[in-house]
Design an enzyme around this catalytic site. Structure first.
Site, mmCIF file in Angstrom:
data_model
loop_
_atom_site.group_PDB
_atom_site.id
_atom_site.type_symbol
_atom_site.label_atom_id
_atom_site.label_comp_id
_atom_site.label_asym_id
_atom_site.label_seq_id
_atom_site.Cartn_x
_atom_site.Cartn_y
_atom_site.Cartn_z
ATOM 1 N N CYS A 2 12.282 18.015 -23.350
ATOM 2 C CA CYS A 2 10.894 18.394 -23.229
ATOM 3 C C CYS A 2 10.087 17.530 -24.177
ATOM 4 C CB CYS A 2 10.716 19.847 -23.664
ATOM 5 S SG CYS A 2 11.919 20.948 -22.952
ATOM 6 N N ARG A 27 8.421 13.487 -20.043
ATOM 7 C CA ARG A 27 9.615 14.160 -20.545
ATOM 8 C C ARG A 27 9.898 15.455 -19.787
ATOM 9 N NH1 ARG A 27 10.554 11.857 -25.614
ATOM 10 N NH2 ARG A 27 11.936 13.531 -26.215
ATOM 11 N N TRP A 77 11.036 20.666 -19.455
ATOM 12 C CA TRP A 77 11.956 20.317 -18.370
ATOM 13 C C TRP A 77 13.122 21.285 -18.548
ATOM 14 C CZ3 TRP A 77 17.052 18.447 -17.994
ATOM 15 C CH2 TRP A 77 17.420 17.943 -16.742
ATOM 16 N N ASN A 103 12.539 20.932 -28.548
ATOM 17 C CA ASN A 103 13.061 19.955 -27.599
ATOM 18 C C ASN A 103 14.534 19.772 -27.922
ATOM 19 O OD1 ASN A 103 13.581 17.690 -25.973
ATOM 20 N ND2 ASN A 103 12.973 16.302 -27.604
ATOM 21 N N GLY A 104 15.408 19.963 -26.954
ATOM 22 C CA GLY A 104 16.842 19.793 -27.203
ATOM 23 C C GLY A 104 17.629 20.900 -26.536
ATOM 24 N N GLU A 490 20.896 1.507 -5.987
ATOM 25 C CA GLU A 490 19.566 1.743 -6.556
ATOM 26 C C GLU A 490 18.560 2.105 -5.450
ATOM 27 O OE1 GLU A 490 18.344 2.348 -9.302
ATOM 28 O OE2 GLU A 490 16.223 1.867 -9.155
ATOM 29 N N LYS A 494 16.466 5.533 -5.330
ATOM 30 C CA LYS A 494 14.995 5.616 -5.237
ATOM 31 C C LYS A 494 14.583 6.569 -4.130
ATOM 32 C CE LYS A 494 14.023 4.423 -8.220
ATOM 33 N NZ LYS A 494 14.626 3.945 -9.353
ATOM 34 N N GLU A 497 15.335 10.207 -5.092
ATOM 35 C CA GLU A 497 14.490 10.705 -6.178
ATOM 36 C C GLU A 497 13.118 11.168 -5.692
ATOM 37 O OE1 GLU A 497 15.374 8.398 -10.322
ATOM 38 O OE2 GLU A 497 14.636 7.152 -8.711
ATOM 39 N N HIS A 513 36.465 3.601 5.102
ATOM 40 C CA HIS A 513 37.429 4.476 4.415
ATOM 41 C C HIS A 513 36.893 5.889 4.238
ATOM 42 C CE1 HIS A 513 40.026 1.090 3.766
ATOM 43 N NE2 HIS A 513 39.032 0.410 3.213
ATOM 44 N N LYS A 612 11.302 11.588 -16.693
ATOM 45 C CA LYS A 612 11.412 10.141 -16.892
ATOM 46 C C LYS A 612 12.432 9.812 -17.970
ATOM 47 C CE LYS A 612 9.384 5.883 -16.515
ATOM 48 N NZ LYS A 612 10.252 5.480 -15.405
HETATM 49 C C1 G6P Z 1 16.169 9.557 -15.939
HETATM 50 C C2 G6P Z 1 15.109 8.881 -15.101
HETATM 51 C C3 G6P Z 1 15.696 7.659 -14.416
HETATM 52 C C4 G6P Z 1 16.321 6.729 -15.442
HETATM 53 C C5 G6P Z 1 17.373 7.445 -16.284
HETATM 54 C C6 G6P Z 1 17.824 6.592 -17.452
HETATM 55 O O1 G6P Z 1 17.108 10.145 -15.125
HETATM 56 O O2 G6P Z 1 14.580 9.778 -14.147
HETATM 57 O O3 G6P Z 1 14.673 6.973 -13.729
HETATM 58 O O4 G6P Z 1 16.914 5.647 -14.794
HETATM 59 O O5 G6P Z 1 16.803 8.637 -16.838
HETATM 60 O O6 G6P Z 1 16.750 6.417 -18.319
HETATM 61 P P1 G6P Z 1 16.619 5.254 -19.350
HETATM 62 O O7 G6P Z 1 15.319 5.513 -20.044
HETATM 63 O O8 G6P Z 1 17.786 5.386 -20.284
HETATM 64 O O9 G6P Z 1 16.637 3.978 -18.611
#
Ligand code: G6P
Length: 617
Positions: A2, A27, A77, A103-104, A490, A494, A497, A513, A612
């Site tokens: 958070c 966060r 969060w 936070n934690g 990736e 995307k 997400e 497979h 994020k």
């Molecule tokens: C979260 C974000 C992702 C990101 C990952 C790693 O899950 O939603 O978009 O790739 O963390 O974050 P970092 O800041 O370590 O790249």
């Protein structure tokens, strides 16, 4: 995980807290709350959902908002308990004298909860934080001193925390504590700030103290006292914050994600600047601190990262093994930390993280640090916890990335990894690769223009059409081989997400497979095929998919006329060698995910359940 904020001074606390929380939304954003203290009165306001819901509530409380100058706030969060108003912070004890934001994650919260329940505490929420509030309050009962109470309570807590606490009997202070979660104190004139991260306070001050783990502090209007775990008063360095108060704007784009995708040409130019001068000159990587002899002694590279950064690492493996000729392992940090891993002074460890605050990666890097491995950190936040652990700090300088789905930071990480791979090869004197590296360097120099060509309206129109056509599908498969397998992973990430479509990336050769069993005409399969060693192989895998009625979409730099009919839809990227193509293919997949999510009306920049920066394990 958070964001937390605290303020004490002469300003209206509610305004500082809300402004700070708005900069901490990356966060988490499932609920928020503030506690405002005036004399020995504390008012708590909380709201489920986005921060704007809390803002609306505060608008109805002008009296307290206009007259209160001390407060703490939180944006959540959810880890323990649903994202409801009751579970939103701040939390209090039974007598409501103590108020806490956190936070934690408190790992022993169940145990503590049982002990506290036996002592008569009753709990309103399902959170671990409320347990801490009761614990600190119990300790307060013994000493009648908030600092002492915090010190005693944190000794009993296992896990990670950044705490801000206020107490009705001590209305002139905020008491803070930190362990394995970021916390800074912003220093002002006749006012002080507390925050999880710089953007929350940068519009008010450029001076801050970074707390270290196990430190506890007392923040008053005109003073800040920090104590170590042995209760010694310590003089923490006041640091100058390397930030401008960012005017973060969408610049006319509908979403930050789209704006950030469009920034990628300049992001590449930025990363290359000063490091890749011309294709004939050696890469200049002065931030990389290993000597040439030490580089020659590297026996193994391990790349540690999460999420999108992990996918960048997989491209890095490919390119580093090929050019620097060193074996590379790529590890998800969350898996790395619970294994007996091997590393020594001949291992180069590369941590990749946009935020530099991902808890799992920080833990992994801390573990490796004890083994004498050289730590290089590739991050977008040169001021982050991870950056502070680096022996070699390689900032990617992609600029603030607001959208939760990472795009431009991935691009910057990729380019940084190309540069590092070529640098290692050059420092090792691997002359057999010289001519290929010269050619690829030239491609990197030309890359920003190609990315921008791909982002022109004429190219994106096709992607938009495809997005609309496939937006109603519930599942998606992405396939590729070789250096583009991470691109497939990736691209699928995307899409998942931001659109919540079940998308999975596979090595095209692995399709037969197992995953092939899922193929029928309800399954779009997006294949990435670039001219290069695996082109024909991927094409054969596409044939196999087509034979099972899959709806095939091709992303390619070139296709023979005879093969065109295999694909229901084709997206052609600018001409590029296979080894650099991940940087172009990913732009297509970012746009495809974006337009599908946008077409479906999803909350593109703040998708559900995500954050994020994941600052808890
Ligand atoms: C979260 C974000 C992702 C990101 C990952 C790693 O899950 O939603 O978009 O790739 O963390 O974050 P970092 O800041 O370590 O790249």
């Amino acid at each position: 995980m958070c964001g937390i904020i605290g303020y004490i001074g002469d300003k209206k606390a509610s305004e500082v807290l809300i402004s700070g929380l708005s900069h901490l939304e990356y966060r988490g954003y499932d609920s928020s709350g503030v506690a405002l203290m005036k004399g020995n009165r504390v008012e708590i306001y909380k709201a489920e959902g986005k921060l704007k819901n809390l803002v609306e509530i505060l608008k109805t409380k002008p009296d307290i908002c206009n007259s209160t100058h001390i407060g703490i706030g939180h944006i959540r969060w959810a880890t323990h308990g649903l994202p409801t108003t009751i579970n939103a912070h701040p939390h209090t004890c039974n007598c409501k004298n103590l108020t806490l934001v956190h936070n934690g994650i408190i790992e022993n919260y169940q145990e503590l909860k049982e002990e506290l329940s036996a002592l008569g505490c009753t709990f309103q929420s399902q959170t671990d934080t409320e347990v801490a509030a009761h614990l600190i309050a119990r300790e307060y009962g013994k000493t009648k001193n908030l600092l002492r109470a915090m010190q005693a309570a944190t000794k009993k807590i296992k896990g990670a925390f950044a705490f801000c606490a206020i107490h009705k009997n001590e209305p002139d202070k905020i008491v803070i504590a930190k362990r394995n979660a970021p916390l800074i104190v912003g220093i002002g004139e006749g006012e002080n700030f507390i925050a999880s991260d710089i953007p929350a306070i940068i519009e008010y001050t450029k001076k801050a103290i970074y707390l270290s783990d196990y430190q506890v502090g007392v923040v008053k209007k005109n003073s800040v006292e920090i104590y170590d775990e042995n209760d010694n008063l310590i003089k923490n360095k006041i640091e100058f914050l390397p930030f401008e108060a960012a005017t973060i704007s969408k610049l006319g784009y509908k979403h930050f994600m789209l704006k950030e995708i469009h920034e990628q040409g300049d992001v590449i130019r930025n990363v290359l600047s000063g490091k890749l001068i011309s294709n004939k000159e050696k890469i200049n990587l002065e931030n990389f601190k290993l000597t040439q002899t030490e580089i020659k002694n590297i026996k193994r590279v391990q790349i540690i990262a999460c999420g999108t950064s992990l996918h960048a690492g997989l491209v890095g493996k490919y390119i580093m093994e090929k050019f620097a000729q060193i074996p590379v392992d790529v590890e998800a940090s969350s898996e790395y930390i619970y294994r007996d891993t091997i590393a020594d002074e001949n291992t180069l460890t590369i941590g990749i993280s946009q935020s530099g605050e991902t808890a799992d990666t920080i833990t992994a890097i801390k573990q490796v640090k004890e083994k004498n491995s050289h730590i290089a950190i590739i991050t977008n936040r040169a001021d982050s916890t991870m950056a502070r652990l680096a022996d070699s700090l390689l900032p990617i300088s992609a600029g603030i990335e607001v959208s939760v789905a990472a795009t431009k930071s991935y691009m910057a990480q990729l380019i940084s990894l190309y540069l590092l791979a070529f640098y290692l090869a050059e420092q090792k004197g691997i002359t057999t690769k010289d001519s290929e590296i010269i050619k690829l360097k030239q491609e990197l120099i030309e890359l920003p223009n190609k990315v921008e060509a791909l982002l022109e309206d004429s190219s994106t129109t096709k992607i938009k059409e495809i997005a609309k056509k496939y937006s109603s599908f519930k599942d998606f498969i992405f396939i590729a081989r070789g250096i583009n397998l991470p691109t497939a992973l990736e691209g699928a990430l995307k899409l998942k997400e931001i659109s919540y479509i079940n998308a999975t990336g596979y090595g095209a050769g692995e399709l037969k497979h197992g995953p092939i069993a899922m193929l029928d005409n309800n399954m779009p399969v997006l294949a990435i095929l670039n001219t290069g060693v695996v082109y024909d192989k991927v094409l054969s895998n596409c044939e196999e998919a087509r034979a099972r009625q899959a709806r095939l979409i091709g992303v390619t730099n070139k296709i023979e006329r005879k093969d065109k009919d295999l694909f229901e839809d084709l997206i052609i990227i600018p001409s590029v060698s296979d080894l650099i193509s991940p940087a172009l293919n990913i732009v297509v997949l970012q746009l495809l995910a974006y337009y599908i999510a946008e077409y479906l009306g999803k909350d593109v920049d703040q998708p559900r359940n995500l954050a994020k920066s994941v600052t808890v394990e």
